[in-house]
Write a protein that holds these residues in place. Structure first.
Motif, mmCIF file in Angstrom:
data_model
loop_
_atom_site.group_PDB
_atom_site.id
_atom_site.type_symbol
_atom_site.label_atom_id
_atom_site.label_comp_id
_atom_site.label_asym_id
_atom_site.label_seq_id
_atom_site.Cartn_x
_atom_site.Cartn_y
_atom_site.Cartn_z
ATOM 1 N N HIS A 72 -38.028 -27.441 -32.104
ATOM 2 C CA HIS A 72 -38.140 -26.072 -30.923
ATOM 3 C C HIS A 72 -36.890 -25.541 -31.647
ATOM 4 C CE1 HIS A 72 -36.049 -25.726 -27.057
ATOM 5 N NE2 HIS A 72 -37.194 -25.523 -26.892
ATOM 6 N N PRO A 73 -36.682 -24.194 -31.126
ATOM 7 C CA PRO A 73 -35.639 -23.011 -30.851
ATOM 8 C C PRO A 73 -34.527 -23.679 -31.372
ATOM 9 C CG PRO A 73 -37.331 -21.869 -30.666
ATOM 10 C CD PRO A 73 -37.744 -23.285 -29.783
ATOM 11 N N LEU A 74 -33.776 -24.262 -30.609
ATOM 12 C CA LEU A 74 -32.697 -25.079 -30.699
ATOM 13 C C LEU A 74 -31.931 -25.746 -32.024
ATOM 14 C CD1 LEU A 74 -32.686 -25.349 -25.975
ATOM 15 C CD2 LEU A 74 -31.290 -23.700 -27.899
ATOM 16 N N ARG A 75 -33.131 -26.761 -31.777
ATOM 17 C CA ARG A 75 -33.251 -27.330 -32.786
ATOM 18 C C ARG A 75 -32.088 -26.935 -34.367
ATOM 19 N NH1 ARG A 75 -34.329 -32.773 -32.637
ATOM 20 N NH2 ARG A 75 -33.077 -32.703 -30.737
ATOM 21 N N TRP A 76 -33.806 -25.980 -34.588
ATOM 22 C CA TRP A 76 -33.807 -25.181 -35.279
ATOM 23 C C TRP A 76 -32.281 -24.173 -36.138
ATOM 24 C CZ3 TRP A 76 -33.426 -20.176 -37.879
ATOM 25 C CH2 TRP A 76 -33.469 -20.092 -39.508
ATOM 26 N N ARG A 77 -31.773 -23.914 -34.579
ATOM 27 C CA ARG A 77 -30.596 -22.612 -34.758
ATOM 28 C C ARG A 77 -29.516 -24.287 -35.524
ATOM 29 N NH1 ARG A 77 -32.369 -19.918 -30.594
ATOM 30 N NH2 ARG A 77 -32.111 -21.357 -29.160
ATOM 31 N N GLU A 78 -29.197 -25.190 -35.084
ATOM 32 C CA GLU A 78 -29.054 -26.429 -35.398
ATOM 33 C C GLU A 78 -28.573 -26.776 -36.892
ATOM 34 O OE1 GLU A 78 -29.271 -29.831 -33.081
ATOM 35 O OE2 GLU A 78 -28.693 -28.992 -31.359
ATOM 36 N N ARG A 107 -40.805 -27.765 -25.663
ATOM 37 C CA ARG A 107 -39.697 -28.740 -24.713
ATOM 38 C C ARG A 107 -39.276 -28.965 -26.349
ATOM 39 N NH1 ARG A 107 -40.979 -33.244 -23.957
ATOM 40 N NH2 ARG A 107 -43.133 -33.440 -23.663
ATOM 41 N N ASP A 108 -37.316 -28.810 -25.717
ATOM 42 C CA ASP A 108 -36.640 -29.557 -26.502
ATOM 43 C C ASP A 108 -36.685 -30.748 -26.598
ATOM 44 O OD1 ASP A 108 -34.393 -29.490 -28.538
ATOM 45 O OD2 ASP A 108 -33.155 -28.830 -27.038
#
Length: 181
Positions: A72-78, A107-108
């Motif tokens: 998910h894009p949020l996990r990729w940014r982390e 979905r995250d």
């Protein structure tokens, strides 16, 4: 066939892994993923890439593309990188077939770590969608670790909906422990 594999979609015709997920293999993957050691992940990817022609030889003529399990894009940014994408790049290079990275995690989802088998399956159900051109033939799906197969099963469903006739999974490691429903 293992207990977990019995619930996989019929289109998921095979799953192979280079290593068992324990000891130094587990430690290396954890360091790469959770400590952001991209270089370590690239080394693991190179290792999987080197042996991928032998591992997927029974399906080699049928493979049309390589698809990594997305973050998910949020996990990729982390994390700063997608470990499955690094693996896929190395494998595709060795097999000389294209990477199609249009599988999206919509979905995250919560981390699968520490979840039971049924929680894992519920967590990723419907989490993936294909946003590219229709697929054809057999897709080689790449993940870093197969535990219960919930993630690759959910991704396979999205790939079949996009036109894939079959999916072969290649992972760096496979867990051996059995999970309870």
């Amino acid at each position: 066939m293992c207990v977990d594999c019995a619930d996989w979609p019929a289109a998921l015709i095979a799953a192979r892994a280079l290593y068992v997920y324990r000891g130094p293999v587990r430690a290396a993957l954890h360091r790469a993923k959770y400590r952001g050691e991209r270089r370590r992940m690239e080394e693991l990817a190179s290792e999987l890439g080197r042996v991928s022609p032998e591992i997927v030889a029974p399906w080699r003529c049928e493979l049309t593309c390589v698809v990594p399990i997305p973050l998910h894009p949020l996990r990729w940014r982390e994390r700063g990188f997608n470990q499955s994408a690094l693996l896929a790049k190395a494998v595709a290079g060795q097999l000389d077939i294209p990477i199609h990275d249009r599988l999206e995690r919509i979905r995250d989802t919560a981390s699968q770590v520490g979840r039971t088998r049924s929680q894992r399956w519920t967590n990723v159900a419907g989490a993936f969608v294909w946003s590219g051109s229709p697929l054809q033939g057999t897709v080689l799906l790449i993940d870093d670790t197969i535990t219960t197969g919930a993630t690759v099963a959910a991704a396979t469903t999205a790939l079949v909906q996009a036109g894939a006739s079959a999916v072969v999974v290649l992972a760096f490691a496979r867990a051996t422990e059995q999970f309870q429903a």
